[in-house]
Design a protein around this motif. Structure first.
Motif, PDB file in Angstrom:
ATOM      1  N   PHE A   1      49.288  54.578 174.867  1.00  0.00           N
ATOM      2  CA  PHE A   1      50.518  53.914 175.282  1.00  0.00           C
ATOM      3  C   PHE A   1      51.536  54.015 174.154  1.00  0.00           C
ATOM      4  N   ALA A   2      52.746  53.558 174.440  1.00  0.00           N
ATOM      5  CA  ALA A   2      53.772  53.582 173.394  1.00  0.00           C
ATOM      6  C   ALA A   2      54.648  52.348 173.495  1.00  0.00           C
ATOM      7  N   ALA A   3      55.154  51.921 172.348  1.00  0.00           N
ATOM      8  CA  ALA A   3      56.173  50.866 172.326  1.00  0.00           C
ATOM      9  C   ALA A   3      57.459  51.510 171.822  1.00  0.00           C
ATOM     10  N   PHE A   4      58.492  51.401 172.635  1.00  0.00           N
ATOM     11  CA  PHE A   4      59.805  51.934 172.243  1.00  0.00           C
ATOM     12  C   PHE A   4      60.673  50.777 171.791  1.00  0.00           C
ATOM     13  N   TYR A   5      61.550  51.053 170.855  1.00  0.00           N
ATOM     14  CA  TYR A   5      62.420  50.011 170.315  1.00  0.00           C
ATOM     15  C   TYR A   5      63.873  50.393 170.541  1.00  0.00           C
ATOM     16  N   LEU A   6      64.563  49.589 171.346  1.00  0.00           N
ATOM     17  CA  LEU A   6      65.972  49.850 171.639  1.00  0.00           C
ATOM     18  C   LEU A   6      66.835  48.884 170.838  1.00  0.00           C
ATOM     19  N   ARG A   7      67.879  49.434 170.247  1.00  0.00           N
ATOM     20  CA  ARG A   7      68.836  48.620 169.495  1.00  0.00           C
ATOM     21  C   ARG A   7      70.180  48.773 170.195  1.00  0.00           C
ATOM     22  N   ASP A   8      70.665  47.727 170.802  1.00  0.00           N
ATOM     23  CA  ASP A   8      71.887  47.789 171.620  1.00  0.00           C
ATOM     24  C   ASP A   8      71.782  48.932 172.636  1.00  0.00           C
ATOM     25  N   GLY A   9      70.625  49.092 173.227  1.00  0.00           N
ATOM     26  CA  GLY A   9      70.437  50.091 174.281  1.00  0.00           C
ATOM     27  C   GLY A   9      70.129  51.493 173.785  1.00  0.00           C
ATOM     28  N   VAL A  10      70.250  51.710 172.475  1.00  0.00           N
ATOM     29  CA  VAL A  10      70.016  53.045 171.905  1.00  0.00           C
ATOM     30  C   VAL A  10      68.614  53.092 171.303  1.00  0.00           C
ATOM     31  N   LEU A  11      67.911  54.211 171.544  1.00  0.00           N
ATOM     32  CA  LEU A  11      66.544  54.310 171.036  1.00  0.00           C
ATOM     33  C   LEU A  11      66.552  54.368 169.508  1.00  0.00           C
TER      34      LEU A  11
ATOM     35  N   MET B   1      56.846  62.768 170.236  1.00  0.00           N
ATOM     36  CA  MET B   1      57.679  63.957 170.013  1.00  0.00           C
ATOM     37  C   MET B   1      59.035  63.824 170.715  1.00  0.00           C
ATOM     38  N   MET B   2      59.010  63.394 171.976  1.00  0.00           N
ATOM     39  CA  MET B   2      60.268  63.242 172.723  1.00  0.00           C
ATOM     40  C   MET B   2      61.063  62.077 172.144  1.00  0.00           C
ATOM     41  N   GLY B   3      60.343  61.026 171.777  1.00  0.00           N
ATOM     42  CA  GLY B   3      61.004  59.871 171.169  1.00  0.00           C
ATOM     43  C   GLY B   3      61.768  60.287 169.923  1.00  0.00           C
TER      44      GLY B   3
ATOM     45  N   ARG C   1      71.032  56.713 174.523  1.00  0.00           N
ATOM     46  CA  ARG C   1      71.062  55.406 175.175  1.00  0.00           C
ATOM     47  C   ARG C   1      70.135  55.508 176.388  1.00  0.00           C
ATOM     48  N   LEU C   2      69.129  54.651 176.466  1.00  0.00           N
ATOM     49  CA  LEU C   2      68.109  54.822 177.501  1.00  0.00           C
ATOM     50  C   LEU C   2      68.020  53.619 178.420  1.00  0.00           C
ATOM     51  N   ASP C   3      67.621  53.911 179.648  1.00  0.00           N
ATOM     52  CA  ASP C   3      67.392  52.875 180.639  1.00  0.00           C
ATOM     53  C   ASP C   3      65.957  52.353 180.452  1.00  0.00           C
ATOM     54  N   PRO C   4      65.809  51.089 180.064  1.00  0.00           N
ATOM     55  CA  PRO C   4      64.469  50.562 179.786  1.00  0.00           C
ATOM     56  C   PRO C   4      63.509  50.734 180.965  1.00  0.00           C
ATOM     57  N   ALA C   5      64.019  50.661 182.179  1.00  0.00           N
ATOM     58  CA  ALA C   5      63.146  50.770 183.351  1.00  0.00           C
ATOM     59  C   ALA C   5      62.554  52.180 183.456  1.00  0.00           C
ATOM     60  N   ARG C   6      63.370  53.191 183.207  1.00  0.00           N
ATOM     61  CA  ARG C   6      62.850  54.568 183.261  1.00  0.00           C
ATOM     62  C   ARG C   6      61.857  54.803 182.130  1.00  0.00           C
TER      63      ARG C   6
ATOM     64  N   LEU D   1      48.006  56.836 165.596  1.00  0.00           N
ATOM     65  CA  LEU D   1      49.319  56.207 165.749  1.00  0.00           C
ATOM     66  C   LEU D   1      50.342  57.166 165.169  1.00  0.00           C
ATOM     67  N   GLN D   2      51.381  57.444 165.943  1.00  0.00           N
ATOM     68  CA  GLN D   2      52.491  58.252 165.420  1.00  0.00           C
ATOM     69  C   GLN D   2      53.750  57.432 165.618  1.00  0.00           C
ATOM     70  N   THR D   3      54.535  57.326 164.569  1.00  0.00           N
ATOM     71  CA  THR D   3      55.735  56.541 164.701  1.00  0.00           C
ATOM     72  C   THR D   3      56.951  57.337 164.260  1.00  0.00           C
ATOM     73  N   ALA D   4      58.055  57.136 164.952  1.00  0.00           N
ATOM     74  CA  ALA D   4      59.307  57.800 164.578  1.00  0.00           C
ATOM     75  C   ALA D   4      60.400  56.749 164.578  1.00  0.00           C
ATOM     76  N   GLY D   5      61.384  56.927 163.698  1.00  0.00           N
ATOM     77  CA  GLY D   5      62.453  55.949 163.579  1.00  0.00           C
ATOM     78  C   GLY D   5      61.992  54.760 162.767  1.00  0.00           C
ATOM     79  N   LEU D   6      62.872  53.783 162.608  1.00  0.00           N
ATOM     80  CA  LEU D   6      62.532  52.614 161.804  1.00  0.00           C
ATOM     81  C   LEU D   6      62.714  51.363 162.642  1.00  0.00           C
ATOM     82  N   PHE D   7      61.612  50.691 162.871  1.00  0.00           N
ATOM     83  CA  PHE D   7      61.570  49.476 163.677  1.00  0.00           C
ATOM     84  C   PHE D   7      62.313  48.344 162.967  1.00  0.00           C
ATOM     85  N   SER D   8      62.985  47.518 163.764  1.00  0.00           N
ATOM     86  CA  SER D   8      63.571  46.300 163.213  1.00  0.00           C
ATOM     87  C   SER D   8      63.163  45.144 164.123  1.00  0.00           C
TER      88      SER D   8
END
Ligand code: FAD
Ligand code: FES
Lengths: 403, 106
Positions: free
Chosen positions: A351-361, A374-376, A385-390, A328-335
């Motif tokens: 797999f990965a779980a991404f966490y968006l806060r007001d649309g921003v990773l 790494m890209m995350g 700001r990322l498109d959740p679908a992409r 498991l590799q994690t970057a940023g701080l989940f809320s």
């Protein structure tokens, strides 16, 4: 004469601060005062390959012992600093005072202890140091019953090593899922499934009652159920070792408060690593991080400030955990209020779980998925700001999700 | 045991003996060779132990695992001969190995 820098604490942050002071050109004396008898070492393997016996003790050392001598870094090991005299600029130890021009507090953290009937019996262990693991390891025998209190990273890593070794493992957790404090329900349920498959039993929403036994715990009472225990390991969190700072009148709020240059409320005293709290731009609030990344990067910032080249701390927090053959590799701080975007199928264990806060990773948890991590990390640094679908479409390479 | 030559980005060479079973990264750290940070201590989680393997040695290198390759894809100044040195286990077969360090690991 060039300044004498004294570092209290002899762990990850201390070693990095000393090494970085030298590489940044600090010419004065450097002294590390460390309570443990070992030279600074890496703690992550303690619940992984050191516990399993795959790594020998000397492979934990951050630098070989010769490094300190060759670099003119004094190591006072097995010595506990007991007080800071700020006006006299001295650190007290049982072996005499040490005078400083600049002081770095890198005292790390210590384990939270259980406070229950029976919790001080001889076969209840904690896991923070080499000495702790050396006490635990002889109990790691096939078929023994191990009860782990706390389903955080350390509890789960210990469970993985124990289950692999053939121990009978139960994990007792007060929350309703594992890793509840640090990650989202998808990741929790993934790890729950992996451990169950390996034979680990989970007891969630657990009301821990007592440890039964005379000189040793024999049973652990949980929600009225009796769990047989040959030994117990508790991983229920850590507390910052900030009492020296507090006693010396520095600003302390569940950790030594530092600014973006690692400075405490005393201009001659800095702090780095687990013992600190700082305002983190990625969290948008004050946080206390418990990670190698934070220890290393804060130590570098402190060394930069002391050598007159201040740089502000702006690294994306990151962390890893190894369990079975999973990384498991994690970057940023989940809320907990973040929008969760899943990329890939947990059933494939990649797999990965991404966490968006007001649309921003804001954060990512990547399992066996280095590109996502790494890209995350890069995208979090940019505030993308990322498109959740992409993001959710594994057919779009990570390098292109932002465009 | 293998003799390994580590070359810093400024050209400074370090020739050291590294015991079997250690990684090429550990060989550098233990022998005070600068230029490899190894922040994660060999967990293949940080990509700060990047080295360039001398062309003559490429064919003798153990293959890259998925994780190493994907971590490398995101490091700086990656070339075809880039490796994460914590993922290369030392054995007698690597006696004489030459690796070069990048200017920076970050
Ligand atoms: C089992 C385990 C597994 C971990 N796994 C990971 C992981 O996978 N990834 C990750 O990023 N992080 C992990 N961590 C966390 C990481 O190891 C810590 O965040 C890191 O060690 C913090 O470094 P530090 O220098 O601040 O503190 P420490 O490494 O704790 O060092 C502090 C040192 O200071 C000494 N000290 C304290 N007070 C005094 C005093 N008054 N006088 C003298 N000496 C004193 C202590 O004895 C200790 O040796 C793990 C931690 C543990 C315990
Ligand atoms: S030391 Fe971190 S990836 Fe090699």
């Amino acid at each position: 004469m060039a300044d004498h820098v004294v570092i209290v604490g002899g762990g990850q942050a201390a070693a990095q601060a000393a090494a970085s002071l030298r590489s940044e050109g600090h010419a004065g004396a450097i002294t590390i005062i460390g309570e443990e008898i070992h030279p600074p070492y890496q703690r992550p393997p303690l619940s992984k390959k050191y516990l399993s016996g795959e790594l020998a003790e000397d492979r934990l050392f951050i630098k070989p012992p010769e490094f300190y001598e060759a670099s003119g870094i004094g190591l006072k090991l097995g010595v506990t600093a007991t007080a800071i005299d700020r006006s006299g600029k001295r650190v007290a130890t049982p072996k005499g005072d040490v005078a400083y021009d600049r002081l770095i507090l890198a005292t790390g953290s210590h384990v939270r202890r259980l406070n229950l009937k029976g919790s001080s019996l001889a076969n209840v262990f904690y896991l923070r140091s080499i000495a702790d693991v050396d006490l635990i390891r002889p109990h790691f025998e096939k078929g023994k019953h191990l009860v782990i209190i706390g389903a955080g990273y350390i509890g789960l890593e210990v469970a993985a090593v124990a289950a692999t070794r053939g121990l009978k493992v139960s994990v007792v957790e007060i929350a309703s899922r594992c890793l509840a404090r640090v990650t989202s329900p998808v990741i929790s349920s993934f790890f729950d499934g992996v451990h169950r498959k390996a034979g680990v039993h989970f007891h969630y929403d657990a009301r821990l009652e007592i440890f039964e036994g005379h000189d040793r715990v024999e049973d652990v009472l949980v929600n009225g159920e009796k769990l047989n225990a040959d030994f117990v390991i508790a991983g229920i969190g850590i507390l910052p070792s900030d009492h020296l700072a507090r006693d010396a009148g520095l600003t302390v709020e569940n950790g030594i408060v530092v600014d973006e240059f690692g400075r405490t409320s005393d201009p001659d005293i800095y702090a780095a690593g687990d013992c600190t709290v700082h305002f983190n731009p990625f969290a948008g609030r004050k946080v206390r991080l418990e990670s190698v990344q934070n220890a290393i990067d804060q130590a570098k910032i402190v060394a930069a400030a002391i050598t007159g080249k201040p740089k502000s701390y702006a690294e994306v927090p990151w962390f890893w955990s190894d369990q079975y053959d999973l990384k498991l590799q994690t970057a940023g701080l989940f809320s907990p209020t973040d929008q969760v975007v899943l990329r890939g199928d947990p059933a494939t264990a990649k797999f990965a779980a991404f966490y968006l806060r007001d649309g921003v990773l804001a954060a990512v948890d990547a399992i066996n998925a280095a590109p996502e991590f790494m890209m995350g990390k890069l995208l979090i640094a940019k505030g993308a700001r990322l498109d959740p679908a992409r993001l959710a479409d594994p057919a779009i390479p990570m390098k292109n999700v932002a465009t | 045991m293998a003799k390994i030559t580590y070359i810093e980005s400024n050209g400074k060479e370090h020739v050291v003996e590294v015991a079997d079973g250690l990684s090429v990264m550990e060989g550098a750290v233990k022998n005070l060779v600068p230029g490899i940070d190894a922040d994660c201590g060999g967990a293949c989680a940080c990509a700060t132990c990047h080295v360039y393997v001398d062309e003559k040695w490429l064919s003798k290198m153990p293959p890259k695992q998925d994780m190493e390759q994907t971590m490398l894809d995101f490091a700086n100044d990656v070339h075809d001969n880039s490796r994460l040195s914590c993922q290369i286990k030392v054995s007698a077969a690597l006696d004489g190995l030459v690796v070069r360090m990048p200017k920076s690991q970050h």
